[in-house]
Design an enzyme around this catalytic site. Structure first.
Site, mmCIF file in Angstrom:
data_model
loop_
_atom_site.group_PDB
_atom_site.id
_atom_site.type_symbol
_atom_site.label_atom_id
_atom_site.label_comp_id
_atom_site.label_asym_id
_atom_site.label_seq_id
_atom_site.Cartn_x
_atom_site.Cartn_y
_atom_site.Cartn_z
ATOM 1 N N GLU A 13 0.850 -1.187 0.000
ATOM 2 C CA GLU A 13 0.000 0.000 0.000
ATOM 3 C C GLU A 13 0.881 1.231 0.000
ATOM 4 O O GLU A 13 1.828 1.322 0.780
ATOM 5 C CB GLU A 13 -0.906 0.090 1.241
ATOM 6 C CG GLU A 13 -2.079 -0.854 1.292
ATOM 7 C CD GLU A 13 -2.956 -0.601 2.519
ATOM 8 O OE1 GLU A 13 -2.874 0.512 3.087
ATOM 9 O OE2 GLU A 13 -3.696 -1.502 2.911
ATOM 10 N N GLU A 72 -13.447 5.960 -0.983
ATOM 11 C CA GLU A 72 -14.373 5.041 -0.314
ATOM 12 C C GLU A 72 -15.159 5.812 0.749
ATOM 13 O O GLU A 72 -14.660 6.094 1.831
ATOM 14 C CB GLU A 72 -13.602 3.873 0.309
ATOM 15 C CG GLU A 72 -12.888 3.014 -0.726
ATOM 16 C CD GLU A 72 -12.023 1.953 -0.091
ATOM 17 O OE1 GLU A 72 -12.574 0.912 0.343
ATOM 18 O OE2 GLU A 72 -10.790 2.164 -0.015
ATOM 19 N N LYS A 102 -15.705 4.656 4.705
ATOM 20 C CA LYS A 102 -14.599 4.422 5.636
ATOM 21 C C LYS A 102 -14.698 5.392 6.808
ATOM 22 O O LYS A 102 -15.117 6.541 6.656
ATOM 23 C CB LYS A 102 -13.246 4.581 4.935
ATOM 24 C CG LYS A 102 -12.967 3.522 3.884
ATOM 25 C CD LYS A 102 -11.527 3.540 3.422
ATOM 26 C CE LYS A 102 -10.620 2.905 4.470
ATOM 27 N NZ LYS A 102 -9.234 2.734 3.946
ATOM 28 N N GLU A 107 -8.967 9.494 4.913
ATOM 29 C CA GLU A 107 -9.161 8.052 4.762
ATOM 30 C C GLU A 107 -10.119 7.723 3.624
ATOM 31 O O GLU A 107 -10.050 6.639 3.035
ATOM 32 C CB GLU A 107 -9.698 7.456 6.064
ATOM 33 C CG GLU A 107 -8.672 7.291 7.160
ATOM 34 C CD GLU A 107 -7.637 6.242 6.820
ATOM 35 O OE1 GLU A 107 -8.014 5.162 6.329
ATOM 36 O OE2 GLU A 107 -6.440 6.518 7.009
#
Length: 391
Positions: free
Chosen positions: A269, A323, A326, A332
């Site tokens: 990641e 997203e 999240k 985030e």
């Protein structure tokens, strides 16, 4: 690439015929991407396949083994690493039969039509706050490996787990890095097993987070792969012009200190948020574009790091989409290279699913399906319409 498993005590104790144990390689390129799905507004898996193939991104990681995704990836040639979520680890460690059932249902049932080349057993377990998971991780890894071995998949499916930088006691300068004392007692037996089966050390590395933690003392250009004086490691006499290389070499230093000098480090990641809260000033579209554009160029060079110049850097970018479900800070939810509707978040050379003046010939899957074309025809159209690098 297949390599014979070398004879070791673990193989004999666990009852394997060591001559039959093989290792697999899950990452055959240099540029991959994480396909997170904690959102209620992103495209379908079929459309994601179209998007990734148009971008010519072949290496993909997901955080579970959702069957709709596995079915969508069937016959595409995309190399997929599936995830065994942390919530399964205790059960998988205690029950080898449950690990076998999970592998049968989520890997064997789809392989090889869906090119599942890896299983990530847990994510950022060591260094996290649940010490029961620390205890369970190695047992779960071994039971999953036993299962793929018994099913004849050990030469095709690599077993890994990813670590955050919380497993390190220090990482500056890179040569000083060692494993944190509490994590080390769990890390060493895990590394011993991974060394036996040929698995790499998987690192989640975020120059964005490091910069946010210490912006007064870190040059943002160093974090963004931009021109900078960098840092100098006096112990190794090596110069670093970007933070990601330094983070990777710090990991190599910790591995060497622990006795695993030959183990490869793969970045599972890395990314940069394009939006954040008031206290996340570096989370901007401009910085995200700069980081991801420069990272893509750096990976395309297929070169190593200052400490390991012959070990080509491989990285999975985080992530395909923003997203929206999240938790945590705004950053985030804003790491995506693509917006929920499939259009690009910013231009680093990829094309989105939505038509625009810049790439009006790239049709979305839904639009093409409305014209009665087959899935294979859609893929041919989208790949032909895209103009991007092959990694």
């Amino acid at each position: 690439m297949e390599n014979a498993f070398q004879k070791g005590e673990w193989g004999l104790r666990e009852g394997f015929r060591v001559e039959e144990l093989l290792t697999a390689e899950a990452f055959t390129g240099t540029y991959g991407i994480n396909y997170g799905r904690i959102a209620d507004n992103i495209p379908s898996p079929d459309e994601v396949v179209t998007l990734l193939r148009a971008a010519k991104i072949r290496n993909v990681r997901i955080y579970d083994a959702d069957h709709s995704v596995l079915e969508a990836f069937s016959g595409t040639g995309l190399q997929l690493v599936v995830g065994l979520p942390n919530g399964y680890l205790k059960d998988m460690s205690a029950n080898a039969s449950h690990a076998m059932s999970w592998v049968k249902e989520n890997v064997q049932a789809f392989h090889p039509t869906t090119s599942i080349c890896g299983i990530a057993v847990g994510n950022e377990v060591l260094g996290g706050g649940d010490y029961e998971l620390w205890e369970a991780l190695l047992g779960a890894v071994k039971n999953v490996y036993k299962a793929i071995s018994k099913l004849g998949l050990a030469d095709a499916v690599q077993i890994t787990t990813s670590h955050s930088q919380a497993v390190f006691a220090n990482s500056y300068p890179p040569s000083s890095c060692i494993f944190e004392e509490k994590a080390a007692q769990y890390m060493k037996p895990l590394l011993e097993f991974f060394s036996q089966i040929g698995s790499p050390f998987c690192l989640n590395a975020y120059p964005f987070l490091a910069y946010m933690y210490n912006p007064e003392n870190i040059d943002i250009n160093y974090a963004l792969f931009e021109k900078t004086k960098g840092i100098y490691d006096m112990k190794t006499n090596l110069h670093y012009d970007n933070m990601l290389d330094a983070q990777i070499d710090a990991t190599y230093a910790a591995l060497e200190d622990a006795g695993f000098k030959k183990m490869e480090v793969i970045v599972t990641e890395t990314g940069w948020a394009s939006r954040g809260d008031d206290n996340e000033a570096a989370a901007t579209v401009s910085n995200a574009r700069t980081y991801n554009y420069n990272l893509r160029k750096r990976l395309a060079k297929k070169k190593g790091t200052p400490l390991r110049p012959k070990m080509v850097v491989k990285a999975y970018i985080f992530a395909v989409f923003n997203e929206n479900l999240k938790s945590g800070q705004t950053s985030e939810r804003n790491y995506g290279l693509f917006k929920p509707d499939g259009s690009i978040s910013y231009d680093i050379g990829f094309h989105g699913l939505k038509s625009s003046s810049a790439d009006s010939s790239l049709l979305s899957m839904k639009a093409v399906q409305a014209q009665g074309l087959s899935k294979s025809s859609i893929l041919i159209l989208t790949i032909s319409a895209a103009a991007s690098f092959l990694f």
